[in-house]
Each structure stands twice: as C-alpha cells, then as structure tokens.
Design a protein around this motif. Structure first.
Motif, PDB file in Angstrom:
ATOM      1  N   SER A 143       0.812  -1.219   0.000  1.00  0.00           N
ATOM      2  CA  SER A 143       0.000   0.000   0.000  1.00  0.00           C
ATOM      3  C   SER A 143       0.846   1.270   0.000  1.00  0.00           C
ATOM      4  N   ALA A 144       2.128   1.128   0.249  1.00  0.00           N
ATOM      5  CA  ALA A 144       3.042   2.276   0.273  1.00  0.00           C
ATOM      6  C   ALA A 144       3.941   2.213  -0.963  1.00  0.00           C
ATOM      7  N   PRO A 145       4.494   3.356  -1.362  1.00  0.00           N
ATOM      8  CA  PRO A 145       5.400   3.342  -2.513  1.00  0.00           C
ATOM      9  C   PRO A 145       6.614   2.458  -2.247  1.00  0.00           C
ATOM     10  N   THR A 146       7.155   1.898  -3.276  1.00  0.00           N
ATOM     11  CA  THR A 146       8.364   1.082  -3.163  1.00  0.00           C
ATOM     12  C   THR A 146       9.490   1.942  -2.584  1.00  0.00           C
ATOM     13  N   ALA A 147      10.305   1.348  -1.750  1.00  0.00           N
ATOM     14  CA  ALA A 147      11.447   2.058  -1.174  1.00  0.00           C
ATOM     15  C   ALA A 147      12.326   2.610  -2.296  1.00  0.00           C
ATOM     16  N   VAL A 148      12.883   3.798  -2.088  1.00  0.00           N
ATOM     17  CA  VAL A 148      13.699   4.426  -3.129  1.00  0.00           C
ATOM     18  C   VAL A 148      15.175   4.041  -3.010  1.00  0.00           C
ATOM     19  N   GLY A 149      15.474   3.059  -2.183  1.00  0.00           N
ATOM     20  CA  GLY A 149      16.838   2.589  -2.016  1.00  0.00           C
ATOM     21  C   GLY A 149      16.837   1.164  -1.509  1.00  0.00           C
ATOM     22  N   PRO A 150      18.013   0.641  -1.184  1.00  0.00           N
ATOM     23  CA  PRO A 150      18.130  -0.743  -0.723  1.00  0.00           C
ATOM     24  C   PRO A 150      17.790  -0.892   0.763  1.00  0.00           C
ATOM     25  N   TYR A 151      16.518  -0.715   1.091  1.00  0.00           N
ATOM     26  CA  TYR A 151      16.059  -0.850   2.474  1.00  0.00           C
ATOM     27  C   TYR A 151      14.606  -1.298   2.493  1.00  0.00           C
ATOM     28  N   SER A 152      14.141  -1.743   3.652  1.00  0.00           N
ATOM     29  CA  SER A 152      12.749  -2.153   3.850  1.00  0.00           C
ATOM     30  C   SER A 152      11.956  -0.976   4.394  1.00  0.00           C
ATOM     31  N   HIS A 153      10.632  -1.057   4.263  1.00  0.00           N
ATOM     32  CA  HIS A 153       9.779  -0.014   4.832  1.00  0.00           C
ATOM     33  C   HIS A 153       9.941   0.054   6.346  1.00  0.00           C
ATOM     34  N   ALA A 154      10.133  -1.102   6.975  1.00  0.00           N
ATOM     35  CA  ALA A 154      10.283  -1.136   8.427  1.00  0.00           C
ATOM     36  C   ALA A 154      10.952  -2.433   8.845  1.00  0.00           C
ATOM     37  N   SER A 155      11.418  -2.440  10.083  1.00  0.00           N
ATOM     38  CA  SER A 155      11.912  -3.676  10.677  1.00  0.00           C
ATOM     39  C   SER A 155      11.346  -3.764  12.089  1.00  0.00           C
ATOM     40  N   VAL A 156      11.140  -4.977  12.543  1.00  0.00           N
ATOM     41  CA  VAL A 156      10.593  -5.220  13.874  1.00  0.00           C
ATOM     42  C   VAL A 156      11.616  -6.036  14.649  1.00  0.00           C
ATOM     43  N   ASP A 157      11.993  -5.548  15.837  1.00  0.00           N
ATOM     44  CA  ASP A 157      12.964  -6.287  16.631  1.00  0.00           C
ATOM     45  C   ASP A 157      12.270  -7.318  17.526  1.00  0.00           C
ATOM     46  N   ALA A 158      13.051  -8.085  18.254  1.00  0.00           N
ATOM     47  CA  ALA A 158      12.522  -9.170  19.091  1.00  0.00           C
ATOM     48  C   ALA A 158      11.611  -8.665  20.209  1.00  0.00           C
ATOM     49  N   GLN A 159      11.747  -7.414  20.591  1.00  0.00           N
ATOM     50  CA  GLN A 159      10.897  -6.849  21.646  1.00  0.00           C
ATOM     51  C   GLN A 159       9.599  -6.256  21.098  1.00  0.00           C
ATOM     52  N   GLY A 160       9.419  -6.308  19.783  1.00  0.00           N
ATOM     53  CA  GLY A 160       8.196  -5.786  19.171  1.00  0.00           C
ATOM     54  C   GLY A 160       8.255  -4.313  18.816  1.00  0.00           C
ATOM     55  N   ASN A 161       9.432  -3.720  18.854  1.00  0.00           N
ATOM     56  CA  ASN A 161       9.570  -2.328  18.422  1.00  0.00           C
ATOM     57  C   ASN A 161       9.646  -2.281  16.901  1.00  0.00           C
ATOM     58  N   ILE A 162       8.913  -1.347  16.321  1.00  0.00           N
ATOM     59  CA  ILE A 162       8.865  -1.191  14.868  1.00  0.00           C
ATOM     60  C   ILE A 162       9.623   0.079  14.506  1.00  0.00           C
ATOM     61  N   TYR A 163      10.590  -0.058  13.623  1.00  0.00           N
ATOM     62  CA  TYR A 163      11.379   1.066  13.142  1.00  0.00           C
ATOM     63  C   TYR A 163      10.968   1.324  11.702  1.00  0.00           C
ATOM     64  N   VAL A 164      10.219   2.408  11.478  1.00  0.00           N
ATOM     65  CA  VAL A 164       9.705   2.720  10.150  1.00  0.00           C
ATOM     66  C   VAL A 164      10.681   3.654   9.440  1.00  0.00           C
ATOM     67  N   SER A 165      11.114   3.240   8.254  1.00  0.00           N
ATOM     68  CA  SER A 165      11.993   4.077   7.440  1.00  0.00           C
ATOM     69  C   SER A 165      11.277   5.365   7.063  1.00  0.00           C
ATOM     70  N   GLY A 166      12.041   6.352   6.641  1.00  0.00           N
ATOM     71  CA  GLY A 166      11.467   7.628   6.252  1.00  0.00           C
ATOM     72  C   GLY A 166      10.416   7.473   5.165  1.00  0.00           C
ATOM     73  N   CYS A 167       9.264   8.066   5.388  1.00  0.00           N
ATOM     74  CA  CYS A 167       8.153   8.026   4.438  1.00  0.00           C
ATOM     75  C   CYS A 167       8.091   9.351   3.692  1.00  0.00           C
ATOM     76  N   LEU A 168       8.015   9.259   2.387  1.00  0.00           N
ATOM     77  CA  LEU A 168       7.978  10.429   1.522  1.00  0.00           C
ATOM     78  C   LEU A 168       6.544  10.721   1.077  1.00  0.00           C
ATOM     79  N   PRO A 169       6.283  11.927   0.583  1.00  0.00           N
ATOM     80  CA  PRO A 169       4.957  12.250   0.052  1.00  0.00           C
ATOM     81  C   PRO A 169       4.803  11.716  -1.374  1.00  0.00           C
ATOM     82  N   MET A 170       4.600  10.407  -1.454  1.00  0.00           N
ATOM     83  CA  MET A 170       4.457   9.730  -2.739  1.00  0.00           C
ATOM     84  C   MET A 170       3.192   8.887  -2.725  1.00  0.00           C
ATOM     85  N   LYS A 171       2.648   8.667  -3.905  1.00  0.00           N
ATOM     86  CA  LYS A 171       1.512   7.765  -4.056  1.00  0.00           C
ATOM     87  C   LYS A 171       2.054   6.343  -4.157  1.00  0.00           C
TER      88      LYS A 171
END
Length: 124
Positions: A8-36
């Motif tokens: 549902s989000a635009p494809t990442a503009v580089g070699p990274y994922s939209h987010a990662s989730v660690d073992a404790q359940g913390n979600i680290y969301v990569s920078g989101c741009l104003p894109m469709k």
C-alpha cells in the motif's frame, strides 16, 4: 528480526525495507515520503505532502500489525523550516489525541527532491 514491506506504500527508493521489527516488538519505520503507491510524487501544499507521508507511515504500521496510536517517536525532516507551522497543523490532525515524542530538523535536500520525510518508532 522481521522486515516489513507494504504493497500500500510506494516502493522504497533505495536498498532498504519499509520497516523492521525487533525481538521486543519495536517497529522502526523508514522515512516516508509524500508519494503515491504508484511511486509518483504528491503535488500541492506542504500540508498535503505531510498528509501523504503520514498516510504512507500508517500503511507501513498496519502491515507491521500496529497503528498510529502506538507510535512512540517520530522524526520529521523538512527542507524549509519556514513550513513548520503548516506541517504542525497536518501532523496534529493525524495524531489527534496522541502526541508521540518528536524531533523536526531542517535538511538541505531529501530523496526525489521532496520537501518532507517522516520516520517513526512504534510498538507492535
């Protein structure tokens, strides 16, 4: 660790994922741009661009099993800090009633020539 990518989000503009989730359940969301989702840039006011970036953030959170009410911290990157008040209004509407910790910094440039990028840390 789990890597998250949302259709549902635009494809990442580089070699990274939209987010990662660690073992404790913390979600680290990569920078989101104003894109469709199709990758085209959102045109219009900085408020409209802020709404688009936050909508992409929300899509990534949903894919990770979370939502905006579980956001702990955001970082906003702005090319023009003179737009801070307008960004603040759109941001406050999005996070109505929930006020996560936040930083906002001015940068000289952002990917794709956009003027705003928003990243976040949330709980699952």
């Amino acid at each position: 660790m789990e890597l998250i990518n949302s259709d549902s989000a635009p494809t990442a503009v580089g070699p990274y994922s939209h987010a990662s989730v660690d073992a404790q359940g913390n979600i680290y969301v990569s920078g989101c741009l104003p894109m469709k989702a199709d990758g085209s840039l959102v045109e219009g006011s900085i408020a409209q661009k802020t709404d688009a970036a936050l909508s992409n953030l929300e899509s990534v959170l949903k894919m990770a099993g979370s939502d905006k009410s579980k956001v702990l911290k955001t970082t906003i990157f702005l090319v023009d800090l003179g737009q801070f008040a307008e960004v603040n209004e759109a941001y406050a509407d999005f996070f109505a009633g929930h006020k996560p910790a936040r930083s906002c910094v001015q940068v000289s440039a952002l990917p794709k020539g956009v003027d705003i990028e928003i990243e976040a840390i949330a709980q699952a």
